[in-house]
Design a protein around this motif. Structure first.
Motif, PDB file in Angstrom:
ATOM      1  N   CYS A   1       0.809  -1.008  -0.164  1.00  0.00           N
ATOM      2  CA  CYS A   1      -0.005  -0.011  -0.322  1.00  0.00           C
ATOM      3  C   CYS A   1       1.181   1.074   0.154  1.00  0.00           C
ATOM      4  O   CYS A   1       0.927   2.431  -0.518  1.00  0.00           O
ATOM      5  CB  CYS A   1      -1.394   0.059   1.418  1.00  0.00           C
ATOM      6  SG  CYS A   1      -1.844   0.851   1.500  1.00  0.00           S
ATOM      7  N   ASP A   2       2.293   1.356   0.366  1.00  0.00           N
ATOM      8  CA  ASP A   2       3.068   2.790   0.852  1.00  0.00           C
ATOM      9  C   ASP A   2       3.798   2.298  -0.465  1.00  0.00           C
ATOM     10  O   ASP A   2       3.502   3.515  -0.862  1.00  0.00           O
ATOM     11  CB  ASP A   2       3.876   1.507   1.861  1.00  0.00           C
ATOM     12  CG  ASP A   2       4.919   2.953   1.947  1.00  0.00           C
ATOM     13  OD1 ASP A   2       4.858   4.166   1.884  1.00  0.00           O
ATOM     14  OD2 ASP A   2       5.965   2.975   2.852  1.00  0.00           O
ATOM     15  N   GLU A   3       4.651   1.416  -1.193  1.00  0.00           N
ATOM     16  CA  GLU A   3       5.767   1.595  -2.073  1.00  0.00           C
ATOM     17  C   GLU A   3       5.024   1.201  -3.399  1.00  0.00           C
ATOM     18  O   GLU A   3       5.540   1.743  -4.509  1.00  0.00           O
ATOM     19  CB  GLU A   3       6.619   0.556  -1.459  1.00  0.00           C
ATOM     20  CG  GLU A   3       7.454   0.743  -0.368  1.00  0.00           C
ATOM     21  CD  GLU A   3       8.570  -0.212   0.083  1.00  0.00           C
ATOM     22  OE1 GLU A   3       8.684  -1.641  -0.815  1.00  0.00           O
ATOM     23  OE2 GLU A   3       8.676  -0.164   1.468  1.00  0.00           O
ATOM     24  N   ILE A   4       3.551   0.620  -3.651  1.00  0.00           N
ATOM     25  CA  ILE A   4       2.841  -0.216  -4.797  1.00  0.00           C
ATOM     26  C   ILE A   4       2.503   1.190  -4.783  1.00  0.00           C
ATOM     27  O   ILE A   4       2.074   2.090  -6.392  1.00  0.00           O
ATOM     28  CB  ILE A   4       3.052  -1.415  -5.354  1.00  0.00           C
ATOM     29  CG1 ILE A   4       3.598  -1.932  -5.083  1.00  0.00           C
ATOM     30  CG2 ILE A   4       2.057  -1.549  -6.538  1.00  0.00           C
ATOM     31  CD1 ILE A   4       5.372  -2.426  -5.245  1.00  0.00           C
TER      32      ILE A   4
ATOM     33  N   CYS B   1      -7.579   5.576   1.113  1.00  0.00           N
ATOM     34  CA  CYS B   1      -8.234   4.312   0.438  1.00  0.00           C
ATOM     35  C   CYS B   1      -8.742   4.411  -0.684  1.00  0.00           C
ATOM     36  O   CYS B   1      -9.479   5.174  -0.752  1.00  0.00           O
ATOM     37  CB  CYS B   1      -8.884   3.143   0.738  1.00  0.00           C
ATOM     38  SG  CYS B   1      -8.676   1.368   0.405  1.00  0.00           S
ATOM     39  N   ILE B   2      -7.889   4.073  -2.252  1.00  0.00           N
ATOM     40  CA  ILE B   2      -8.623   3.998  -3.142  1.00  0.00           C
ATOM     41  C   ILE B   2      -9.569   2.553  -3.546  1.00  0.00           C
ATOM     42  O   ILE B   2      -9.906   2.347  -5.002  1.00  0.00           O
ATOM     43  CB  ILE B   2      -7.297   4.151  -4.453  1.00  0.00           C
ATOM     44  CG1 ILE B   2      -6.571   3.233  -4.700  1.00  0.00           C
ATOM     45  CG2 ILE B   2      -7.269   5.522  -4.309  1.00  0.00           C
ATOM     46  CD1 ILE B   2      -5.291   3.282  -5.993  1.00  0.00           C
ATOM     47  N   GLY B   3      -9.132   1.924  -2.278  1.00  0.00           N
ATOM     48  CA  GLY B   3     -10.333   0.701  -3.390  1.00  0.00           C
ATOM     49  C   GLY B   3      -9.305   0.196  -3.723  1.00  0.00           C
ATOM     50  O   GLY B   3      -9.940  -1.481  -5.145  1.00  0.00           O
ATOM     51  N   CYS B   4      -7.841  -0.065  -4.362  1.00  0.00           N
ATOM     52  CA  CYS B   4      -7.320  -0.906  -5.348  1.00  0.00           C
ATOM     53  C   CYS B   4      -7.307  -2.473  -5.464  1.00  0.00           C
ATOM     54  O   CYS B   4      -7.002  -3.068  -5.902  1.00  0.00           O
ATOM     55  CB  CYS B   4      -6.434  -0.239  -5.622  1.00  0.00           C
ATOM     56  SG  CYS B   4      -5.175  -0.781  -4.301  1.00  0.00           S
ATOM     57  N   GLY B   5      -8.217  -2.582  -4.119  1.00  0.00           N
ATOM     58  CA  GLY B   5      -7.500  -4.082  -3.554  1.00  0.00           C
ATOM     59  C   GLY B   5      -5.764  -4.611  -3.185  1.00  0.00           C
ATOM     60  O   GLY B   5      -6.054  -5.728  -3.845  1.00  0.00           O
ATOM     61  N   THR B   6      -4.918  -4.116  -3.686  1.00  0.00           N
ATOM     62  CA  THR B   6      -3.832  -4.633  -3.514  1.00  0.00           C
ATOM     63  C   THR B   6      -3.556  -4.794  -2.585  1.00  0.00           C
ATOM     64  O   THR B   6      -2.479  -6.811  -2.506  1.00  0.00           O
ATOM     65  CB  THR B   6      -2.661  -3.229  -4.129  1.00  0.00           C
ATOM     66  OG1 THR B   6      -3.260  -2.375  -5.134  1.00  0.00           O
ATOM     67  CG2 THR B   6      -1.420  -4.428  -4.527  1.00  0.00           C
ATOM     68  N   CYS B   7      -3.949  -5.030  -1.164  1.00  0.00           N
ATOM     69  CA  CYS B   7      -3.638  -4.877   0.003  1.00  0.00           C
ATOM     70  C   CYS B   7      -4.398  -6.959  -0.441  1.00  0.00           C
ATOM     71  O   CYS B   7      -3.394  -7.773   0.678  1.00  0.00           O
ATOM     72  CB  CYS B   7      -3.901  -4.917   0.944  1.00  0.00           C
ATOM     73  SG  CYS B   7      -5.906  -4.394   0.962  1.00  0.00           S
ATOM     74  N   THR B   8      -5.302  -6.849  -1.097  1.00  0.00           N
ATOM     75  CA  THR B   8      -5.742  -8.294  -1.168  1.00  0.00           C
ATOM     76  C   THR B   8      -4.830  -8.902  -1.740  1.00  0.00           C
ATOM     77  O   THR B   8      -5.365 -10.309  -1.443  1.00  0.00           O
ATOM     78  CB  THR B   8      -7.832  -8.345  -1.086  1.00  0.00           C
ATOM     79  OG1 THR B   8      -7.318  -7.721  -2.368  1.00  0.00           O
ATOM     80  CG2 THR B   8      -8.396  -7.069  -0.375  1.00  0.00           C
TER      81      THR B   8
ATOM     82  N   THR C   1      -6.204 -13.617   4.132  1.00  0.00           N
ATOM     83  CA  THR C   1      -6.596 -12.910   4.942  1.00  0.00           C
ATOM     84  C   THR C   1      -8.163 -12.079   4.936  1.00  0.00           C
ATOM     85  O   THR C   1      -9.161 -11.931   5.399  1.00  0.00           O
ATOM     86  CB  THR C   1      -5.789 -11.859   6.245  1.00  0.00           C
ATOM     87  OG1 THR C   1      -4.761 -12.615   6.462  1.00  0.00           O
ATOM     88  CG2 THR C   1      -6.532 -11.292   7.405  1.00  0.00           C
ATOM     89  N   PHE C   2      -8.322 -11.407   3.456  1.00  0.00           N
ATOM     90  CA  PHE C   2      -8.717 -10.034   3.935  1.00  0.00           C
ATOM     91  C   PHE C   2     -10.508 -10.975   2.688  1.00  0.00           C
ATOM     92  O   PHE C   2      -9.722 -11.482   1.771  1.00  0.00           O
ATOM     93  CB  PHE C   2      -8.574  -8.906   2.808  1.00  0.00           C
ATOM     94  CG  PHE C   2      -6.862  -8.685   3.732  1.00  0.00           C
ATOM     95  CD1 PHE C   2      -7.001  -8.669   5.297  1.00  0.00           C
ATOM     96  CD2 PHE C   2      -6.404  -8.371   3.185  1.00  0.00           C
ATOM     97  CE1 PHE C   2      -6.466  -7.855   5.587  1.00  0.00           C
ATOM     98  CE2 PHE C   2      -5.098  -7.360   3.669  1.00  0.00           C
ATOM     99  CZ  PHE C   2      -4.815  -8.042   5.366  1.00  0.00           C
TER     100      PHE C   2
END
Ligand code: FES
Length: 218
Positions: free
Chosen positions: A133-136, A164-171, A178-179
């Motif tokens: 979320c930070d680097e990408i 948050c832009i709702g990109c879903g990268t974290c998921t 987990t998400f």
């Protein structure tokens, strides 16, 4: 370029490389959990621990963050290293007994059980989602909150993030899955960390950012 030895094999490496990068280039397998090649390594899980002898002194180091040095001797899979990795996996197994990624790791390292008190967490705090979320993505919508056993990944103050832009990268980068991606739809909002986020769309092509179509439910 510098010269070092890994598991008895003499290798030449770029002075900027880490032990993990050089080992992988040489086809030597070192297990990792918090490492992602697109992100800055943080040495959090310690699963990639190796033995390093340098100047007559032997130490254990996390291969993903340890830079290679001239004349260094690295051992990646000694009995001592295997024992350390097994203990780490026992701790992970106690924390997240249901996670497939941890169970597979335990199987691979021959860990059948854990002596540690069982919990039922679904996140082992590798921090890959936070770094992505930070680097990408570059928005820092999530981070670690609290300390010690209460440490977890959340947006600031555990409230819906306004960046948050709702990109879903974290998921998509989360190794634990987990998400819950089932709750991602083509509507204007998505659900992550039990909060509603507005999803952003590209002003030029009109499609939403990043989440692949295959992840979307109708
Ligand atoms: S992979 Fe190196 S510390 Fe986690």
């Amino acid at each position: 370029m510098i010269k070092l030895t890994i598991d008895g094999k003499k290798v030449t490496a770029d002075a900027e490389a880490t032990i993990l990068e050089v080992a992988r280039e040489e086809g030597i397998e070192i297990p990792t959990l918090c490492y992602h090649e697109a992100l800055t390594p943080i040495g959090a899980c310690r699963l990639c621990v190796v033995e390093v002898t340098e100047g007559g002194r032997t130490r254990t180091m996390a291969a993903c963050v340890a830079p290679v040095l001239e004349g260094m001797e690295v051992v990646t899979n000694s009995e001592k290293i295997q024992n350390i990795r097994r203990t780490i996996v026992q701790l992970l197994l106690a924390r997240c007994p249901e996670l497939e990624v941890i169970r597979k790791l335990a199987d691979k390292l021959g860990v059948k059980d854990t002596p540690f008190k069982p919990e039922s967490e679904d996140c082992f705090l590798c921090g890959i989602c936070v770094r992505a979320c930070d680097e990408i993505v570059g928005v820092n919508a999530i981070g670690f909150t609290n300390r010690g056993v209460r440490n977890e990944v959340l947006p600031p103050f555990a409230e819906a993030s306004n960046v948050c832009i709702g990109c879903g990268t974290c998921t998509t980068v989360c190794p634990a899955r987990t998400f819950d991606l089932e709750r991602v739809t083509k509507s204007e909002s998505m659900h992550t960390f039990a909060k509603e986020y507005r999803r952003d769309y590209c002003s030029i092509c009109g499609t939403h950012y990043m989440i692949p179509e295959s992840y979307l439910s109708e």
